[in-house]
Design an enzyme around this catalytic site. Sequence first.
Site, short mmCIF file in Angstrom:
data_model
loop_
_atom_site.label_atom_id
_atom_site.label_comp_id
_atom_site.label_asym_id
_atom_site.label_seq_id
_atom_site.Cartn_x
_atom_site.Cartn_y
_atom_site.Cartn_z
N SER A 214 1.25 -1.17 35.96
CA SER A 214 2.18 -1.72 34.98
C SER A 214 3.13 -2.69 35.66
O SER A 214 2.88 -3.15 36.78
CB SER A 214 2.95 -0.58 34.31
OG SER A 214 3.65 -1.05 33.18
N ASN A 215 4.21 -3.06 35.00
CA ASN A 215 5.20 -3.96 35.61
C ASN A 215 6.60 -3.54 35.19
O ASN A 215 6.76 -2.58 34.42
CB ASN A 215 4.90 -5.41 35.21
CG ASN A 215 4.94 -5.59 33.71
OD1 ASN A 215 5.97 -5.44 33.08
ND2 ASN A 215 3.79 -5.88 33.13
#
Length: 406
Positions: A214-215
Amino acid sequence: MSSISGKKIILGVCGSIAAYKSAFLLRELQRKGADVRVVMTPSASNFIAPLTFSSLSHNQVYMDMFPDPNRPTSVGTWHIELGIWADAMLIAPVTATTIAKLVQGIADNFLTSIALALRAPLVIAPAMDTDMYVHPATTSNISKLKERGVIVIEPEEGELASGLSGPGRLAEVDRIVGRMEAFFEGHHRDLEGKKILITAGPTQEPIDAVRFISNRSSGRMGFAVAAAAANRGAEVRLITGPVSLETPRNVARENVRTADEMLSAVGKNIEWCDALVMTAAIADYKVANPPDRKIKKSEFADGSSKLELVENVDVLKSMASKKGKRVFVGFALETDDAIRNAREKLLSKSLDAIVVNNPREEGAGFGTETNRVTIILGKEDEKTELPLLPKYEVAGRILDQILKLL
Ligand code: CTP
């Protein structure tokens, strides 16, 4: 003429020593031409009499949830009617208790019931002792209300009724009135009838049943755009990746997890919208064939510790065929050569505008309450650099551009 002139305002008054200032506030709002109805909490009447407000406003003051049934004006649904009537509700002063009730949706008196039934924007001006104001319960409650699109007029620092000094003193009447004027100037219901589709947050691409890629996107920017658009009368649908944010008022939210889910949710809604605002930080790659069980460490023991990645579909690009007259706005997070890279994205993704920011700048980027952005418009190849602003205000500027483009 003041932008307040002709506006219908509910003035809420809570039980604070600053309640006497609401009488001056009422007079000033009336002097500027507003039609004001006053609503008090029962504890406010310990500080100032309802008669003061009814005399000044030439109107009934609303306080009792269950008024005297023998009085002909005692209609049980006033809170709903007022909630529909108002152009805005201003609670000044608002106490820590009422703030907490607003967060939870507790409607245990007339004022909190109206706030819950309210269709118009809500503005609050807190007043309390410094220790109550800086308590994590209060700061977190105020943040939650901001996320929902409530406008907060921060208190001032100075000597308090307790004799202590610090933040917590109700903002001066002129400042509150000034904010209401600015609010009505900038927030006409100018997006009424417009349908805006917004994406927000990160996506999560599973590695296995428990892990993901993810980020750091918090979703705040997209939620601010959603809140501001709804406050300006737009019909708003918000598609969001996993975030821990409150849904803004009058916003229809759909939760998704992966880029593929984001793609299908946007695809379902694209024909409905007049404008698409893609703030979501969609992962560029996903893991090929993630198993729906947990991968054991030993499975990588043979040295094959590599994940096979496949590229995700570009959601914006894949919507290009459905664009027609729709306004498409993209976001770009760039650490190097920001403007040139953003312009390239604008062209390659058939955008009308792109909003670019650099997370390396102070106050910009992930998880902050502020942002510093440049808005690049496609047609005129023109760019507007905005100063460091709260995300809600940045959202307002972006919506101004969208309105021009629509
Ligand atoms: N975007 C999208 N689909 C993707 C990736 C991005 O629709 N799979 C959208 C984003 O929501 C944003 C815009 O495209 O509005 C730009 O996103 P960004 O990640 O900056 O662009 P990329 O094309 O992925 O370029 P890079 O990561 O190489 O900078």
